[in-house]
Design an enzyme around this catalytic site. Structure first.
Site, short mmCIF file in Angstrom:
data_model
loop_
_atom_site.label_atom_id
_atom_site.label_comp_id
_atom_site.label_asym_id
_atom_site.label_seq_id
_atom_site.Cartn_x
_atom_site.Cartn_y
_atom_site.Cartn_z
CG PHE B 129 -1.92 1.10 1.25
CD1 PHE B 129 -3.05 0.99 0.47
CD2 PHE B 129 -1.73 2.25 1.99
CE1 PHE B 129 -3.99 2.01 0.45
CE2 PHE B 129 -2.66 3.27 1.98
CZ PHE B 129 -3.80 3.15 1.20
CG ASP B 198 0.65 -2.41 6.94
OD1 ASP B 198 -0.44 -2.79 7.43
OD2 ASP B 198 0.75 -1.37 6.28
CE1 TYR B 223 -8.89 2.38 7.51
CE2 TYR B 223 -8.05 3.64 9.36
CZ TYR B 223 -7.94 3.23 8.05
OH TYR B 223 -6.90 3.66 7.29
CE LYS B 224 -7.37 -1.13 5.69
NZ LYS B 224 -8.11 -0.43 4.63
NE ARG B 372 -10.07 -3.30 -1.68
CZ ARG B 372 -9.50 -2.63 -0.67
NH1 ARG B 372 -8.24 -2.86 -0.34
NH2 ARG B 372 -10.15 -1.71 -0.01
#
Lengths: 397, 397
Positions: B129, B198, B223-224, B372
């Site tokens: 990312f 990560d 927050y995922k 996705r």
């Protein structure tokens, strides 16, 4: 009614900001700790409930675009900008004050080195709130600079052609002393260096005039006089003409020119957005946005005039009520040197503050011997001030 | 009812996690974007209202001590710890993922140099990312290292006695590929370097085993799959035996051994607290704490088993419903290489995702051609999966 209580009543009657108090959730406590955590603006609970239930709970991911989440850091920055004397497009909200101090100090060193790579000194206020000193030390270590802590009065004499950046507080967190931003900024510029001002104790309390005085970079918190809530995100100001050279040490994807391009190479965005880092903290950020609505129609000059009247009156009441010699004021008497708080030294300050709080007068204690009282003109009135001084005298007996 | 729909119904009936869905606020949308923003846990709105109205509005400054605000970063860290296979005292919550990547990568370089000051290379996953790459580049610049981006499969070959730190993703954000954390960690250690993982796309989705595999440092967002809310604070893991040598580039006052001593000299706190920086963002932090209650009684192994069953079933439904060749799966088939998402390549992915969302199936689009779909086992069921594949086939016609 005492003469001072009668005066307080009269002053409250004449106070053009008096009605602002109704825009806060307050009880009968005299709250003089808004310089630590501002009181709750009445608009916040409803806004936060909407952000949680509808924006997050119902719209979910769509709120990033449709709900204005993505652009909140710069939108809210523009709302803060006029409160610190900045035109739009120069303030961005996000991260803690400490993290913003790091961005700003490293950014200032890099700016200075564009013109003169040999500059290798960071000057910092030795009396600063500790985090500024710790972070400045890290910035110095990571940019190959020497850190030079000096008292604010020594700053002009400490500047020279090795100075890269200077980190100063606008108002001292302990004494409440207001430093001379225009003249210190000019002195730093005369030495060819860049200045970073920490506005934690001045933003929302007095006119700052960032643009007018040519400040380079500034940071500030939003949970004191801006009432953003506990740990609400801080702000970063980068003067417009420096933005295209501002080189952040925290180049997260939110500061990329094309954040959703997901490009492997970093290309910084233009404008204040360059000061962003990672995903913004939406709940706290939008609570802050609602909190800032209390500033609608408020002139910072009017806030400053009332702040000085409140602190003058507090000193007068303390002198009248408190036995001489029991406390010593460490905040300057001169208006030009006073922020929006009064700090009184007394040997048993810790115990005195406990008794004050029990009696409904909330200030705070700063180690080892300081009673600190913050005066937020949007919700503190003159009768509050008279009561605080009277109760202080009672608990000091 | 089709055979697949019938199978879905049966699988939902056998699903031991099915009742967890009731602990979230959901409507009849099939929400497959929990790998971007997790759905709202039902406990959050009430908790946030209490934090705003009572803790901030009534108790105000007292909540910092009496309300547990001050210790929230490490308390909530301890709640996340078991979800990533960490014993207590090693995880602290606060700041964004990007800021934590900076702390961790700089910290890893400094750890490596304690044993060998000549180490001057940071290896980073070239497919990461983007923010990780940008921040790693800044960390390299500020520590005098060279940044070496390589694909994950090239990592072992890229390691050597110049390697100081290696920054890797546990699950690739685009393809959903799960990387081999145990063997890559061992390879980094064999080279005498330190690894930073990560966990943004694995925390809360699959077992991580930080302690078991001897990971040095890790960061992750909340927050995922942890459903902490938009931009909720990230976490930092520093392995217990490294903590006293962890040398943060962001030594804010919250990480001081005695934060309220207000000392001019920095002395780092012991333990995970050393990873803190500035004042924690309380509204977002306590929303996250409430969100984590959905994990009570949930075993991460059960989540992983359901996640693999969901993604297997989705691939089966896509193969059955979608005309061959219309989409190509870029997520590995092997369970050992799959996270909790399925990424399908299709040339018109942007337009296809828009039509899917219109039809109540929410995934997301990643530039230039990836659909996705994230599968959060706590609230996604098998009937959702069958419906998503069926609607996908319809919009692809």
């Amino acid at each position: 009614m005492s003469e001072l209580a009668a005066r307080a009543e009269k002053l409250d009657g004449l106070d053009e900001l008096a009605l602002k108090r109704d825009e806060f959730v307050l009880d009968d406590v005299v709250y003089l700790d808004g310089n630590s955590l501002g009181a709750l603006p009445a608009a916040v609970p409803g806004r936060v409930a909407d952000v949680v239930r509808r924006q997050w709970g119902e719209l979910r991911i769509r709120s990033w675009t449709e709900g204005g989440w993505w652009t909140a850091p710069e939108r809210i920055g523009d709302r803060i900008a006029p409160l610190v004397g900045a035109a739009a497009g120069q303030v961005v909200v996000g991260d803690s004050t400490s993290v913003n101090v790091f961005k700003a100090v490293v950014g200032a060193v890099r700016l200075a080195r564009l013109a003169d790579p040999a500059r290798d000194e960071i000057v910092v206020d030795a009396t600063t709130f500790p985090t500024d000193g710790y972070i400045a030390e890290s910035a110095a270590r990571m940019t190959g600079c020497t850190l030079r802590p000096v008292t604010p009065s020594e700053v002009p004499g400490a500047l020279g052609d090795r100075t890269a950046a200077v980190l100063l507080n606008h108002v001292d967190y302990r004494t409440g002393r207001l430093h001379d931003l225009p003249s210190l900024t000019a002195a730093v510029h005369a030495a060819g260096a860049y200045v970073v001002w920490d506005l934690c104790h001045s933003a929302g309390a007095l006119p700052v005039g960032l643009d007018r005085h040519g400040v380079d970079l500034a940071v500030g918190c939003t949970y004191k006089y801006l009432n953003g809530g506990p740990g609400s995100p801080a702000f970063l100001y980068v003067r417009a003409d420096l933005q295209d050279r501002f080189d952040s040490p925290l180049p997260g994807w939110n500061s990329h020119a094309e954040p959703f391009g997901m490009r492997p190479g970093y290309e910084p965005a233009a404008g204040a957005v360059r000061g962003r880092v990672g995903t913004p903290d939406i709940l706290s950020m939008l609570a802050l946005e609602a909190a800032l609505e209390v500033w609608d129609g408020v002139a910072v000059d009017a806030v400053r005039a009332k702040s000085l009247a409140l602190t003058d009156f507090f000193l007068e009441c303390v002198e009248e009520y408190v036995p001489e010699g029991r406390v010593a004021c460490v905040t300057p008497r001169a208006h030009a040197e006073r922020g929006s708080q009064i700090a009184l030294r007394c040997p048993d300050a810790g115990a005195v503050m406990e008794r004050l709080i029990e009696r409904g007068v909330v200030g705070d204690f700063r180690h080892p011997d300081v009673l600190r009282f913050g005066f937020t003109p949007l919700y503190v009135g003159f009768a509050d001030v008279e009561r605080a001084a009277r109760v202080l005298a009672e608990v000091l007996v």
